[in-house]
Structure formats: structure tokens, C-alpha cells
Design a protein around this motif. Structure first.
Motif, PDB file in Angstrom:
ATOM      1  N   VAL A  79     -41.624  13.935  30.207  1.00  0.00           N
ATOM      2  CA  VAL A  79     -40.934  12.815  30.861  1.00  0.00           C
ATOM      3  C   VAL A  79     -41.249  12.799  32.357  1.00  0.00           C
ATOM      4  CG1 VAL A  79     -38.631  11.987  31.522  1.00  0.00           C
ATOM      5  CG2 VAL A  79     -39.115  12.581  29.135  1.00  0.00           C
ATOM      6  N   ASP A  80     -41.251  13.957  32.983  1.00  0.00           N
ATOM      7  CA  ASP A  80     -41.584  14.041  34.418  1.00  0.00           C
ATOM      8  C   ASP A  80     -42.977  13.470  34.664  1.00  0.00           C
ATOM      9  OD1 ASP A  80     -39.660  16.849  35.278  1.00  0.00           O
ATOM     10  OD2 ASP A  80     -40.066  16.287  33.209  1.00  0.00           O
ATOM     11  N   ARG A  81     -43.909  13.855  33.816  1.00  0.00           N
ATOM     12  CA  ARG A  81     -45.308  13.455  34.018  1.00  0.00           C
ATOM     13  C   ARG A  81     -45.496  11.950  33.811  1.00  0.00           C
ATOM     14  NH1 ARG A  81     -49.219  17.149  32.857  1.00  0.00           N
ATOM     15  NH2 ARG A  81     -50.587  15.412  33.318  1.00  0.00           N
ATOM     16  N   LEU A  82     -44.807  11.385  32.814  1.00  0.00           N
ATOM     17  CA  LEU A  82     -44.924   9.939  32.575  1.00  0.00           C
ATOM     18  C   LEU A  82     -44.275   9.166  33.718  1.00  0.00           C
ATOM     19  CD1 LEU A  82     -44.236   9.902  28.729  1.00  0.00           C
ATOM     20  CD2 LEU A  82     -46.328   9.102  29.819  1.00  0.00           C
ATOM     21  N   ARG A  83     -43.140   9.658  34.190  1.00  0.00           N
ATOM     22  CA  ARG A  83     -42.442   8.998  35.311  1.00  0.00           C
ATOM     23  C   ARG A  83     -43.307   8.979  36.564  1.00  0.00           C
ATOM     24  NH1 ARG A  83     -36.795  11.286  34.659  1.00  0.00           N
ATOM     25  NH2 ARG A  83     -36.016  10.030  32.919  1.00  0.00           N
ATOM     26  N   GLU A  84     -44.040  10.056  36.794  1.00  0.00           N
ATOM     27  CA  GLU A  84     -44.941  10.108  37.965  1.00  0.00           C
ATOM     28  C   GLU A  84     -45.908   8.934  37.946  1.00  0.00           C
ATOM     29  OE1 GLU A  84     -47.005  13.858  37.935  1.00  0.00           O
ATOM     30  OE2 GLU A  84     -45.129  14.959  38.254  1.00  0.00           O
ATOM     31  N   LYS A  85     -46.233   8.484  36.738  1.00  0.00           N
ATOM     32  CA  LYS A  85     -47.156   7.349  36.611  1.00  0.00           C
ATOM     33  C   LYS A  85     -46.406   6.021  36.547  1.00  0.00           C
ATOM     34  CE  LYS A  85     -50.922   9.826  36.334  1.00  0.00           C
ATOM     35  NZ  LYS A  85     -51.829   9.842  37.489  1.00  0.00           N
ATOM     36  N   GLY A  86     -45.123   6.074  36.804  1.00  0.00           N
ATOM     37  CA  GLY A  86     -44.332   4.842  36.831  1.00  0.00           C
ATOM     38  C   GLY A  86     -43.920   4.335  35.470  1.00  0.00           C
ATOM     39  N   ILE A  87     -44.011   5.190  34.447  1.00  0.00           N
ATOM     40  CA  ILE A  87     -43.625   4.749  33.093  1.00  0.00           C
ATOM     41  C   ILE A  87     -42.206   5.216  32.795  1.00  0.00           C
ATOM     42  CG2 ILE A  87     -44.174   4.948  30.627  1.00  0.00           C
ATOM     43  CD1 ILE A  87     -47.125   5.409  31.613  1.00  0.00           C
ATOM     44  N   PRO A  88     -41.281   4.278  32.621  1.00  0.00           N
ATOM     45  CA  PRO A  88     -39.910   4.683  32.323  1.00  0.00           C
ATOM     46  C   PRO A  88     -39.819   5.327  30.943  1.00  0.00           C
ATOM     47  CG  PRO A  88     -40.106   2.281  32.292  1.00  0.00           C
ATOM     48  CD  PRO A  88     -41.450   2.813  32.665  1.00  0.00           C
ATOM     49  N   CYS A  89     -38.956   6.335  30.840  1.00  0.00           N
ATOM     50  CA  CYS A  89     -38.891   7.115  29.596  1.00  0.00           C
ATOM     51  C   CYS A  89     -37.466   7.312  29.136  1.00  0.00           C
ATOM     52  CB  CYS A  89     -39.402   8.532  29.833  1.00  0.00           C
ATOM     53  SG  CYS A  89     -41.094   8.639  30.271  1.00  0.00           S
ATOM     54  N   PHE A  90     -37.321   7.481  27.838  1.00  0.00           N
ATOM     55  CA  PHE A  90     -36.065   7.965  27.274  1.00  0.00           C
ATOM     56  C   PHE A  90     -36.230   9.445  27.000  1.00  0.00           C
ATOM     57  CE2 PHE A  90     -33.120   9.059  23.890  1.00  0.00           C
ATOM     58  CZ  PHE A  90     -31.944   8.536  24.401  1.00  0.00           C
ATOM     59  N   GLY A  91     -35.334  10.232  27.594  1.00  0.00           N
ATOM     60  CA  GLY A  91     -35.385  11.678  27.394  1.00  0.00           C
ATOM     61  C   GLY A  91     -35.184  12.369  28.724  1.00  0.00           C
ATOM     62  N   PRO A  92     -34.692  13.614  28.687  1.00  0.00           N
ATOM     63  CA  PRO A  92     -34.444  14.361  29.914  1.00  0.00           C
ATOM     64  C   PRO A  92     -35.735  14.874  30.531  1.00  0.00           C
ATOM     65  CG  PRO A  92     -34.046  15.753  28.011  1.00  0.00           C
ATOM     66  CD  PRO A  92     -34.350  14.386  27.469  1.00  0.00           C
ATOM     67  N   ASP A  93     -35.707  15.101  31.853  1.00  0.00           N
ATOM     68  CA  ASP A  93     -36.835  15.777  32.493  1.00  0.00           C
ATOM     69  C   ASP A  93     -36.769  17.270  32.164  1.00  0.00           C
ATOM     70  OD1 ASP A  93     -34.813  16.735  34.139  1.00  0.00           O
ATOM     71  OD2 ASP A  93     -35.360  15.479  35.840  1.00  0.00           O
ATOM     72  N   ALA A  94     -37.793  17.999  32.585  1.00  0.00           N
ATOM     73  CA  ALA A  94     -37.875  19.420  32.206  1.00  0.00           C
ATOM     74  C   ALA A  94     -36.677  20.214  32.730  1.00  0.00           C
ATOM     75  CB  ALA A  94     -39.180  20.014  32.733  1.00  0.00           C
ATOM     76  N   LYS A  95     -36.241  19.862  33.920  1.00  0.00           N
ATOM     77  CA  LYS A  95     -35.110  20.579  34.520  1.00  0.00           C
ATOM     78  C   LYS A  95     -33.859  20.480  33.659  1.00  0.00           C
ATOM     79  CE  LYS A  95     -34.120  20.828  39.200  1.00  0.00           C
ATOM     80  NZ  LYS A  95     -33.867  20.147  40.501  1.00  0.00           N
ATOM     81  N   ALA A  96     -33.670  19.324  33.022  1.00  0.00           N
ATOM     82  CA  ALA A  96     -32.486  19.134  32.185  1.00  0.00           C
ATOM     83  C   ALA A  96     -32.726  19.601  30.749  1.00  0.00           C
ATOM     84  CB  ALA A  96     -32.072  17.661  32.201  1.00  0.00           C
ATOM     85  N   ALA A  97     -33.972  19.514  30.294  1.00  0.00           N
ATOM     86  CA  ALA A  97     -34.282  19.900  28.907  1.00  0.00           C
ATOM     87  C   ALA A  97     -34.085  21.393  28.676  1.00  0.00           C
ATOM     88  CB  ALA A  97     -35.715  19.486  28.549  1.00  0.00           C
ATOM     89  N   ILE A  98     -33.978  22.148  29.741  1.00  0.00           N
ATOM     90  CA  ILE A  98     -33.760  23.590  29.616  1.00  0.00           C
ATOM     91  C   ILE A  98     -32.458  23.880  28.875  1.00  0.00           C
ATOM     92  CG2 ILE A  98     -32.566  23.829  31.836  1.00  0.00           C
ATOM     93  CD1 ILE A  98     -33.975  26.543  32.155  1.00  0.00           C
ATOM     94  N   ILE A  99     -31.574  22.910  28.816  1.00  0.00           N
ATOM     95  CA  ILE A  99     -30.312  23.106  28.089  1.00  0.00           C
ATOM     96  C   ILE A  99     -30.590  23.461  26.626  1.00  0.00           C
ATOM     97  CG2 ILE A  99     -29.907  20.686  27.401  1.00  0.00           C
ATOM     98  CD1 ILE A  99     -26.920  21.196  28.269  1.00  0.00           C
ATOM     99  N   GLU A 100     -31.725  23.004  26.106  1.00  0.00           N
ATOM    100  CA  GLU A 100     -32.162  23.452  24.776  1.00  0.00           C
ATOM    101  C   GLU A 100     -33.243  24.530  24.891  1.00  0.00           C
ATOM    102  OE1 GLU A 100     -33.520  20.503  21.927  1.00  0.00           O
ATOM    103  OE2 GLU A 100     -34.033  22.071  20.485  1.00  0.00           O
TER     104      GLU A 100
END
Ligand code: AMP
Ligand code: GLY
Length: 421
Positions: A79-100
Motif C-alpha cells: 500500500v505504501d508503494r502504490l500510494r507513492e505513485k499516487g494510487i489510492p488503496c484499500f488496506g493498511p500501510d506497513a506500519k499499521a499492518a504490523i498488527i497482524e
């Protein structure tokens, strides 16, 4: 709109079918998708963890919105990488995905913010873990820290079993690097409930509750699997318990992640156990559950794409998330042998009726034939006014899915039906 869905299981099939209901969707690409998803989306053979290629594809194909469904690409920062390219995403970034991504992280989070969960210890050294197990209460629960396809949890009924499990994970790398850190926790009892919730990091809107059936055998016997079937809603999850979970678990979790600078946006999955001492968190997942999604999304009356975009844009408070007042049951058909070794490449046949109600998880297309390629092969879902009817109909339909060595549990929904009585 051009949509991209990362992943290729039954969950992704259910998400894609729901997304297609939105009239503004012109194309859906599934990376990698599977042989069954190919009927509903354009499958592109880019693996779900090949982040560089996913980003490259998204840019080259003018993707307007991306849904990253599985845990590993989320944890890897897709998600972080797609956002860097300006693509909106559904899903947490890596910082938040650590919860799993790290059970040690999620356990420490719950301890720090007073969110009810099983008491636990974290170990990074085998001798210390073995020492602890000499006096730990039995049964005890041993969990690999990292992602392990839902199989990194051992409920040890004896001290010997516990010692063996910890040794397997820490010294014999049974789950690879995922098991170099282990969590040993208190064994809890009570009915389990899965609650998937949409969140934009500000508000949380739970979906209809569900019940997974994690063990391979009838009456919840045998090895843990990714999930052998689901029903929704979960009859143990009363309105009163839902209110308690919102107060004690859901809102505190969202607040805790914000306080840690790890705002979570997307679908947060709460695996709960309704213990005699109240609801407790068994696990968090940073994504839709599989096969929970296959019963939850068919009951969603609101437009999925609209709700997902609201999570991304921070407008979930003013977006309706409505579920039908009905029941659903999903029966998984697996390859005999799963979750251990199993054969592949068997041709799958489905009656027309079954095909219309079936999400495909582990299959590939070869010369126009659908062949098995995974452990969990299909999930067949029925929706009805009562749970009894949904279960009956789901089995009638699932019986129309056939391949060599096919295996289904025969008791999906029975525990829930007994609870209703
Ligand atoms: P998990 O992958 O953490 O969801 O664990 C898989 C399954 O193991 C859960 O669905 C529970 O049935 C069981 N489990 C996990 N943790 C505990 C616990 N502390 N006490 C009892 N059962 C547990
Ligand atoms: N069904 C449990 C999971 O998705 O992890």
C-alpha cells in the motif's frame, strides 16, 4: 474506473464479485487471481508479494483504485508503494499492518492499552522458552510471531507437546523466520467470533459477525487450517456483547494504533473469544478474513467500492454500511490431505447452480479446464432467511462441486444452530 485487486483466493473472488456491482467499474485486474477468478476479472500472473511488479503494472495500466487483500503484501508495504505513485488503496500501510505481522507487537499493544487478551510471554531464546514451559499452566498456546498461513498456532495439551512445539519453531524453523520469536499464552475457552470492521482510522464500522471453522475435521478435531467454512451472523455475538466489544476492544484498538503513530485504514479483523471473563482478542488480522469474507460480503447491501473509498478518504462516518437481515453459510471444498500434503491438478466440475454460488480459491485454468492447484479449492455460499436454510442450501450447492479426493467438513454451521436452540 480501473481497479486492481492483489491476491488470488476465495476472499479475493468474493471481493471482486462485490466490486463488480458498482456501475462505474470498467475493468478489474486480479494479481495473480486464479482460474476461477478469471471468469470475473482479468488475471495477470504477477505474484501477490512481487511488489515491484505490482506497482509497475498499476502505473502502466492507469489503475484508479487498488485493493490489497492478503496479509503478506500488506505487511511488505504494498500500500505504501502504490500510494507513492499516487494510487489510492484499500488496506493498511506497513506500519499499521504490523498488527497482524507480529504477534509480539499486537500482544504488547493490547497490554499497553488495556485491551482484553490472553496473558502471555514473548521469547526470542529457546532455553528461556523451555524453562518457562516447565511450570506454565497446561494446556498452553504457542504461537509463531510472524505470518504462518493460519497454521503457526499450537494448542499444547501436554507439557511434552509444548516443549516439542517450541523446539520445532525456534530450533527447527518449522515456520521459517516467522517462528524465531514465539508467544506463549494462556489457554482461553469460550465461543469464537470473527468480526471484520471497516475503519478510516477515525471511526470503526463493524460488519456482520461470523464464525469460522478452523479445524480440518468434524466437531473441531484435527489440525488447524486457514478455515473450512463460515456462517454469519454468529449467534453468540449478541447486541449486548457487540456493544461491549465496541467499547472495550474496537475503539480502544483504533485509538491505540493512532497513539502509536500507526493509523490503521482498511479492514481490521478481530478474532474474539467470548470467555467467562468477557470478550478477549485472540488475534488481529490486518485484512478481510478468508473464508469469513465469503459469508460477510454476500450480506453487504451497501456498495463495497464506495465504503472502501470512504475508508481511504476518511469519510467513513458519513458513509452507510448496511447488511441484509439474513443468514449466510460458506462450505469449503478442500483437497484431501490438506492442511498437510495433497495432490494437485484434478479437474473440477460444477453444476451451473453451484458455480453461480461458488468462490474459487485454489484452481488454475489449463486448456479451458479448471484444475485444482491448492489446499482450499472452493467456497460455496448460500444466503437465506434462516441459518438452518442457509446451511442446508450451502451443502446442496457444494455437493455440486466435484473433483478427485475432494473433502468437506460435514458440520459447518451445526455449532451455531445448536446455540440458537
Ligand atoms: P490464531 O491464528 O491466533 O487465530 O489461532 C488459531 C486458533 O487457535 C484460534 O482460532 C483459536 O481457536 C485457537 N487459539 C488461539 N489462541 C488461543 C488461546 N489463547 N486460547 C485458546 N485457543 C486459542
Ligand atoms: N479465517 C481466518 C483468517 O482469515 O485468518
Amino acid at each position: 474506473m480501473n481497479l486492481l485487486v492483489v491476491g488470488g483466493g476465495g476472499r479475493e473472488h468474493a471481493i471482486i464479485k462485490k466490486l463488480k456491482e458498482n456501475k462505474s467499474v470498467s475493468a478489474i485486474y486480479a494479481l495473480p487471481g486464479n482460474g476461477g477468478i478469471a471468469a470475473d476479472a482479468t488475471c495477470v500472473s504477477i505474484g501477490a508479494t512481487d511488489i515491484d511488479k505490482i506497482v509497475e503494472f498499476a502505473v502502466a495500466n492507469a489503475i484508479d483504485y487498488a485493493v490489497v487483500a492478503p496479509d503478506d503484501p500488506l505487511v511488505l508495504g504494498c500500500v505504501d508503494r502504490l500510494r507513492e505513485k499516487g494510487i489510492p488503496c484499500f488496506g493498511p500501510d506497513a506500519k499499521a499492518a504490523i498488527i497482524e505481522g507480529s504477534k509480539a507487537f499486537s500482544k504488547n499493544l493490547m497490554k499497553k492499552y488495556g485491551i482484553p487478551t490472553a496473558s502471555y510471554e514473548v521469547f526470542t531464546e529457546l532455553p528461556k522458552a523451555l524453562e518457562y514451559l516447565k511450570t506454565a499452566p497446561i494446556p498452553t498456546v504457542i504461537k509463531a510471531d510472524g505470518l504462518a498461513l493460519g497454521k503457526g498456532v499450537i494448542i499444547a495439551q501436554t507439557r511434552e507437546e509444548a516443549l516439542e512445539a517450541v523446539t520445532d519453531m525456534m530450533a527447527n524453523a518449522k515456520f521459517g523466520k516467522s517462528g524465531s520469536t514465539v508467544v506463549i499464552e494462556e489457554f482461553l475457552t469460550g465461543p469464537e467470533v470473527s468480526v471484520l470492521a471497516f475503519t478510516d482510522g477515525k471511526v470503526v464500522k463493524p460488519m456482520v459477525s461470523s464464525m469460522d471453522h478452523k479445524r480440518i475435521g468434524d466437531n473441531d478435531t484435527g489440525l488447524n487450517t486457514g478455515g473450512m467454512g463460515t456462517i454469519a451472523p454468529n449467534p453468540y455475538y449478541t447486541e449486548q456483547i457487540a456493544a461491549q466489544c465496541m467499547e472495550e476492544i474496537f475503539l480502544p484498538t483504533i485509538a491505540a494504533m493512532n497513539a502509536e503513530g500507526r493509523t490503521f485504514k482498511g479492514c481490521l479483523y478481530f478474532g474474539l473469544m467470548l470467555t467467562p471473563n468477557g470478550p478477549k482478542v485472540i488475534e488481529y488480522n490486518c485484512r478481510f478474513g478468508d473464508p469469513e469474507t465469503q459469508v460477510v460480503l454476500p450480506l453487504l447491501e451497501s456498495d463495497l467500492l464506495t465504503v472502501m473509498q470512504a475508508c481511504t478518504n476518511g469519510t467513513l462516518a458519513e458513509t452507510e454500511v448496511k447488511f441484509a437481515d439474513k443468514c449466510a453459510c460458506c462450505v469449503i471444498t478442500a483437497s484431501g490431505g490438506y492442511p498437510e500434503s495433497y495432490g494437485k491438478g484434478y479437474e473440477i466440475t460444477m453444476t451451473t447452480d453451484a458455480a453461480a454460488h461458488t468462490y474459487v480459491a485454489g484452481a488454475k485454468l489449463e486448456d479451458g479446464k479448471l484444475l485444482t492447484s491448492g489446499g482450499r479449492v472452493t467456497g460455496t455460499t448460500a444466503v437465506a432467511d434462516s441459518l438452518a436454510d442457509a446451511v442446508k442450501k450451502a451443502y446442496e450447492l457444494a455437493n455440486g462441486v466435484e473433483f478427485e479426493n475432494a473433502y468437506r467438513r460435514s458440520d459447518i454451521g451445526q455449532r451455531a444452530l445448536a446455540a440458537l436452540k
